[in-house]
Design a protein around this motif. Structure first.
Motif, PDB file in Angstrom:
ATOM      1  N   LEU A  54       0.840  -1.200   0.000  1.00 13.77           N
ATOM      2  CA  LEU A  54       0.000   0.000   0.000  1.00 13.77           C
ATOM      3  C   LEU A  54       0.869   1.241   0.000  1.00 13.77           C
ATOM      4  O   LEU A  54       1.722   1.411   0.889  1.00 13.77           O
ATOM      5  CB  LEU A  54      -0.860   0.056   1.265  1.00 13.77           C
ATOM      6  N   ALA A  55       0.660   2.124  -0.972  1.00 15.83           N
ATOM      7  CA  ALA A  55       1.314   3.439  -0.969  1.00 15.83           C
ATOM      8  C   ALA A  55       0.529   4.354  -0.026  1.00 15.83           C
ATOM      9  O   ALA A  55      -0.492   3.957   0.540  1.00 15.83           O
ATOM     10  CB  ALA A  55       1.339   4.001  -2.378  1.00 15.83           C
ATOM     11  N   GLU A  56       1.006   5.574   0.133  1.00 10.36           N
ATOM     12  CA  GLU A  56       0.320   6.514   1.014  1.00 10.36           C
ATOM     13  C   GLU A  56       0.323   7.893   0.390  1.00 10.36           C
ATOM     14  O   GLU A  56       1.326   8.327  -0.174  1.00 10.36           O
ATOM     15  CB  GLU A  56       1.047   6.572   2.365  1.00 10.36           C
ATOM     16  N   GLY A  57      -0.788   8.577   0.492  1.00  8.84           N
ATOM     17  CA  GLY A  57      -0.860   9.984   0.094  1.00  8.84           C
ATOM     18  C   GLY A  57      -1.652  10.679   1.177  1.00  8.84           C
ATOM     19  O   GLY A  57      -2.772  10.276   1.473  1.00  8.84           O
ATOM     20  N   LEU A 127       9.409   3.283   4.224  1.00 11.64           N
ATOM     21  CA  LEU A 127       9.778   4.593   4.767  1.00 11.64           C
ATOM     22  C   LEU A 127       9.806   5.623   3.638  1.00 11.64           C
ATOM     23  O   LEU A 127      10.593   5.497   2.710  1.00 11.64           O
ATOM     24  CB  LEU A 127      11.173   4.515   5.383  1.00 11.64           C
ATOM     25  N   VAL A 128       8.937   6.607   3.729  1.00 10.84           N
ATOM     26  CA  VAL A 128       9.013   7.716   2.771  1.00 10.84           C
ATOM     27  C   VAL A 128       9.169   9.015   3.548  1.00 10.84           C
ATOM     28  O   VAL A 128       8.762   9.120   4.702  1.00 10.84           O
ATOM     29  CB  VAL A 128       7.779   7.814   1.837  1.00 10.84           C
ATOM     30  N   THR A 129       9.783   9.991   2.892  1.00 10.93           N
ATOM     31  CA  THR A 129       9.982  11.299   3.513  1.00 10.93           C
ATOM     32  C   THR A 129       9.137  12.311   2.747  1.00 10.93           C
ATOM     33  O   THR A 129       8.695  12.035   1.638  1.00 10.93           O
ATOM     34  CB  THR A 129      11.453  11.729   3.405  1.00 10.93           C
ATOM     35  N   SER A 130       8.943  13.482   3.338  1.00  9.38           N
ATOM     36  CA  SER A 130       8.215  14.508   2.598  1.00  9.38           C
ATOM     37  C   SER A 130       8.786  15.888   2.870  1.00  9.38           C
ATOM     38  O   SER A 130       8.904  16.292   4.022  1.00  9.38           O
ATOM     39  CB  SER A 130       6.745  14.502   2.996  1.00  9.38           C
ATOM     40  N   GLN A 149      16.641  18.276   6.065  1.00  7.65           N
ATOM     41  CA  GLN A 149      16.531  17.491   7.312  1.00  7.65           C
ATOM     42  C   GLN A 149      15.650  16.253   7.163  1.00  7.65           C
ATOM     43  O   GLN A 149      15.426  15.528   8.131  1.00  7.65           O
ATOM     44  CB  GLN A 149      15.948  18.362   8.425  1.00  7.65           C
ATOM     45  N   ARG A 150      15.125  15.982   5.948  1.00  5.21           N
ATOM     46  CA  ARG A 150      14.124  14.916   5.861  1.00  5.21           C
ATOM     47  C   ARG A 150      14.705  13.547   6.200  1.00  5.21           C
ATOM     48  O   ARG A 150      14.054  12.737   6.853  1.00  5.21           O
ATOM     49  CB  ARG A 150      13.442  14.918   4.486  1.00  5.21           C
ATOM     50  N   TYR A 151      15.953  13.279   5.754  1.00  9.82           N
ATOM     51  CA  TYR A 151      16.532  11.972   6.063  1.00  9.82           C
ATOM     52  C   TYR A 151      17.159  11.926   7.452  1.00  9.82           C
ATOM     53  O   TYR A 151      17.288  10.855   8.033  1.00  9.82           O
ATOM     54  CB  TYR A 151      17.535  11.548   4.982  1.00  9.82           C
ATOM     55  N   GLU A 152      17.519  13.093   7.985  1.00 10.92           N
ATOM     56  CA  GLU A 152      18.032  13.128   9.357  1.00 10.92           C
ATOM     57  C   GLU A 152      16.915  12.673  10.313  1.00 10.92           C
ATOM     58  O   GLU A 152      17.119  11.838  11.182  1.00 10.92           O
ATOM     59  CB  GLU A 152      18.454  14.573   9.657  1.00 10.92           C
ATOM     60  N   GLN A 213      12.306   1.239   1.607  1.00  2.00           N
ATOM     61  CA  GLN A 213      12.584   2.665   1.461  1.00  2.00           C
ATOM     62  C   GLN A 213      12.263   3.060   0.037  1.00  2.00           C
ATOM     63  O   GLN A 213      12.568   2.326  -0.907  1.00  2.00           O
ATOM     64  CB  GLN A 213      14.058   2.942   1.774  1.00  2.00           C
ATOM     65  N   ALA A 214      11.609   4.215  -0.130  1.00  2.00           N
ATOM     66  CA  ALA A 214      11.333   4.734  -1.482  1.00  2.00           C
ATOM     67  C   ALA A 214      11.759   6.193  -1.523  1.00  2.00           C
ATOM     68  O   ALA A 214      11.121   7.044  -0.925  1.00  2.00           O
ATOM     69  CB  ALA A 214       9.849   4.603  -1.809  1.00  2.00           C
ATOM     70  N   GLY A 215      12.832   6.468  -2.189  1.00  3.26           N
ATOM     71  CA  GLY A 215      13.364   7.828  -2.310  1.00  3.26           C
ATOM     72  C   GLY A 215      14.585   7.693  -3.181  1.00  3.26           C
ATOM     73  O   GLY A 215      15.307   6.707  -3.077  1.00  3.26           O
ATOM     74  N   ASP A 216      14.835   8.655  -4.039  1.00  3.28           N
ATOM     75  CA  ASP A 216      15.754   8.401  -5.138  1.00  3.28           C
ATOM     76  C   ASP A 216      17.023   9.244  -5.132  1.00  3.28           C
ATOM     77  O   ASP A 216      17.980   8.944  -5.832  1.00  3.28           O
ATOM     78  CB  ASP A 216      14.994   8.624  -6.446  1.00  3.28           C
ATOM     79  N   SER A 217      17.048  10.305  -4.354  1.00  4.38           N
ATOM     80  CA  SER A 217      18.216  11.194  -4.344  1.00  4.38           C
ATOM     81  C   SER A 217      19.433  10.438  -3.805  1.00  4.38           C
ATOM     82  O   SER A 217      19.303   9.332  -3.263  1.00  4.38           O
ATOM     83  CB  SER A 217      17.920  12.382  -3.432  1.00  4.38           C
ATOM     84  N   GLY A 218      20.622  11.063  -3.903  1.00 11.81           N
ATOM     85  CA  GLY A 218      21.827  10.468  -3.313  1.00 11.81           C
ATOM     86  C   GLY A 218      21.625  10.210  -1.832  1.00 11.81           C
ATOM     87  O   GLY A 218      21.969   9.144  -1.312  1.00 11.81           O
TER      88      GLY A 218
HETATM   89  C1  LIG Z   1       9.132   4.408  -6.154  1.00 10.84           C
HETATM   90  C2  LIG Z   1       8.740   5.496  -5.209  1.00 10.84           C
HETATM   91  C3  LIG Z   1       7.531   5.395  -4.511  1.00 10.84           C
HETATM   92  C4  LIG Z   1       7.138   6.389  -3.618  1.00 10.84           C
HETATM   93  N1  LIG Z   1       5.953   6.250  -2.943  1.00 10.84           N
HETATM   94  C5  LIG Z   1       5.548   7.228  -2.090  1.00 10.84           C
HETATM   95  C6  LIG Z   1       4.312   7.115  -1.378  1.00 10.84           C
HETATM   96  O1  LIG Z   1       3.563   6.149  -1.509  1.00 10.84           O
HETATM   97  N2  LIG Z   1       3.955   8.123  -0.550  1.00 10.84           N
HETATM   98  C7  LIG Z   1       4.743   9.224  -0.374  1.00 10.84           C
HETATM   99  O2  LIG Z   1       4.371  10.099   0.416  1.00 10.84           O
HETATM  100  N3  LIG Z   1       5.918   9.357  -1.033  1.00 10.84           N
HETATM  101  C8  LIG Z   1       6.330   8.397  -1.875  1.00 10.84           C
HETATM  102  N4  LIG Z   1       7.531   8.540  -2.548  1.00 10.84           N
HETATM  103  C9  LIG Z   1       8.282   9.801  -2.370  1.00 10.84           C
HETATM  104  C10 LIG Z   1       9.531   9.674  -1.557  1.00 10.84           C
HETATM  105  O3  LIG Z   1       9.386   9.185  -0.283  1.00 10.84           O
HETATM  106  C11 LIG Z   1      10.235  10.998  -1.445  1.00 10.84           C
HETATM  107  O4  LIG Z   1       9.423  11.975  -0.890  1.00 10.84           O
HETATM  108  C12 LIG Z   1      10.724  11.488  -2.762  1.00 10.84           C
HETATM  109  O5  LIG Z   1      11.176  10.449  -3.581  1.00 10.84           O
HETATM  110  C13 LIG Z   1      11.847  12.462  -2.485  1.00 10.84           C
HETATM  111  O6  LIG Z   1      12.904  11.811  -1.845  1.00 10.84           O
HETATM  112  P1  LIG Z   1      14.312  11.803  -2.531  1.00 10.84           P
HETATM  113  O7  LIG Z   1      14.705  13.244  -2.498  1.00 10.84           O
HETATM  114  O8  LIG Z   1      15.229  10.917  -1.754  1.00 10.84           O
HETATM  115  O9  LIG Z   1      14.077  11.275  -3.901  1.00 10.84           O
HETATM  116  C14 LIG Z   1       7.952   7.539  -3.425  1.00 10.84           C
HETATM  117  C15 LIG Z   1       9.160   7.641  -4.125  1.00 10.84           C
HETATM  118  C16 LIG Z   1       9.568   6.624  -4.987  1.00 10.84           C
HETATM  119  C17 LIG Z   1      10.873   6.773  -5.713  1.00 10.84           C
END
Ligand SMILES: Cc1cc2nc3c(=O)[nH]c(=O)nc-3n(C[C@H](O)[C@H](O)[C@H](O)COP(=O)(O)O)c2cc1C
Length: 456
Positions: A54-57, A127-130, A149-152, A213-218
């Protein structure tokens, strides 16, 4: 000596609350009825998939000051849905996305420990950050966190959660061990959290829930390498997938981790047909359902930052220049385009060279790859990606709720099983068993103390 086949890992993503989920089809069902979640979870388990996802918004997308009504909307809270699914499934992993920016460690740790106990060891936390203030306005802490500070905060949140999970010994509930403490106090004082006390929930069957974990930056990749068991990535083409896979796995040895302790699972879609042509035609129709004319205009408006409703989606790209200062035209979505001018220039050049209308261009630039073809072709491709280290498997994202994966589970998965790349039966009861991940040792010597000062 023969090298054993790498095993493919597969997850079933519940269709997203966004415009890639098609709601205009007669077959499209409810996004919120339990029957929809149950159908996808039960069919995923029947096919022996690793997990349900399940994703989250946390806030509905707004566009030009109004709710963006081209998206599918309506999303129940993640953890109660997963808890309900635990009661109607036996083995399937249950993965929930919970934001690290807006939540407190004690609450989230307790919820995931509870899910792990209730499900017999099937819980996972994505784990997602915002960095999004618009979403942050929903929360009691108000506002949001500075981007840097999001990853901290995420790292401290996970460190505290782990200390809480480790504050119980594995055999604490039985309490029949002679001597020794079964349960320790946790005391944590850090920049983002101060937590003191005892944790009421015993250690779950997995020790710690699996961490995605879902986040793509370095920074996101470093965080994944240091913290996660699974990365949910968006790099789903073969070459991008291989580059991402190497990049993340190469970060592991310096952290004392084995390569197979972190699985890389990109999101992907599958469109099947009896022939390659048939599948390609179905894929074309689905892309046009996902990107309607008004949807294409709204997509361009997010980049241009100006109202473009006067333009025909079947005509050429707008001749007006973007408004660089209007990045807030859409709120409640991660904005990937920082400066629209080079993007607009590149799209104009492409549209001209390939004679694309607005809608054609949006379809082209929002395509994320995905597998299109006969079941045999798709099974071959999934296996090739995994054997050649473009991924460790995939999170399958259907475009229809709740039947969008039925054909894939019925045809492609058995082909992967036949060739020995995918399990025919679950090897153990927990999600860690399915993913081949070690169980974290209990933390008898663990301490939750961190010598850091609180913020402010
Ligand atoms: C494949 C993928 C799925 C993600 N799914 C969600 C999600 O379901 N809910 C959410 O709030 N953010 C989601 N994100 C967003 C990330 O958590 C994050 O906010 C965003 O990628 C920025 O982080 P970054 O700077 O490390 O890339 C997702 C990101 C990726 C790459």
């Amino acid at each position: 000596m023969t090298v054993p086949r790498k095993q493919v890992h597969l997850g079933a993503h519940f269709p997203g609350v966004n415009s890639t989920t098609v709601w205009t089809e007669p077959d499209s069902g409810s996004q919120i009825d339990f029957a929809s979640f149950e159908h996808l979870a039960r069919s995923a388990e029947d096919a022996r998939l690793d997990f349900f996802f399940l994703a989250e918004g946390l806030r509905l997308r707004e566009h030009k000051g109004e709710i963006f009504d081209l998206d599918v909307v309506g999303r129940p809270d993640t953890l109660p849905v997963l808890a309900a699914l635990a009661a109607v499934t036996d083995r399937l992993g249950l993965v929930g996305t919970i934001n690290t920016t807006f939540n407190e460690p004690w609450e989230v740790a307790r919820q995931f420990a509870t899910l792990d106990v209730l499900s017999g060891g099937r819980a996972a936390w994505n784990l997602v950050t915002s960095p999004d203030a618009f979403t942050g306005a929903n929360f009691r802490r108000g506002g949001f966190l500075p981007y840097e500070q999001r990853y901290e905060r995420a790292a401290e949140l996970v460190a505290v959660a782990r200390a809480l999970w480790d504050s119980w010994d594995d055999d604490a509930v039985l309490g029949d061990r002679e001597g020794g403490a079964f349960l320790r106090d946790v005391e944590h004082v850090g920049p983002h959290f101060q937590v003191r006390g005892t944790f009421p929930t015993p250690r779950g069957p997995q020790g710690h829930p699996v961490l995605f974990q879902a986040g793509d930056s370095g920074q996101g990749r470093d965080f994944a390498a240091a913290t996660a068991d699974v990365v949910f990535s968006m790099h789903s083409t073969f070459e991008d997938g291989r580059a991402f896979y190497r990049d993340v796995k190469d970060r592991l040895p310096a952290l004392g981790r084995r390569e197979d302790s972190l699985k890389i699972l990109p999101a992907t879609s599958v469109v099947l047909g009896d022939t390659a042509e048939d599948a390609a035609e179905r894929a074309r129709v689905i892309r046009r359902q996902q990107v309607s004319g008004p949807g294409a205009i709204a997509f361009l408006e997010q980049v241009w930052g100006v109202d473009l409703t006067a333009y025909d989606p079947d005509g050429p790209l707008p001749d007006v220049e973007p408004d660089v200062g209007n990045a807030d035209i859409t709120r409640g979505r991660v904005r990937h385009v920082k400066d629209p001018r080079p993007v607009v220039a590149a799209w104009r050049a492409r549209a001209e060279a390939e004679r694309l209308s607005i809608r054609d261009l949006v379809i082209a630039v929002t395509s994320r790859g995905g597998f299109v073809g006969t079941p045999t072709h798709v099974a071959d491709e999934i296996d090739r990606y995994v054997q050649q280290d473009a991924s460790d498997g995939f999170i399958l994202v259907p475009h229809l709720t709740p039947h969008g994966l039925d054909d894939v589970l019925a045809t492609v998965v058995p082909l992967l099983q036949e060739r020995g790349s995918f399990r025919a039966e679950y090897a153990g009861p927990t999600l860690r068993d399915h993913l081949g991940l070690d169980r974290p040792a209990e933390g008898r010597a663990a301490t939750a103390h961190l010598d850091q000062q609180p913020v402010g």
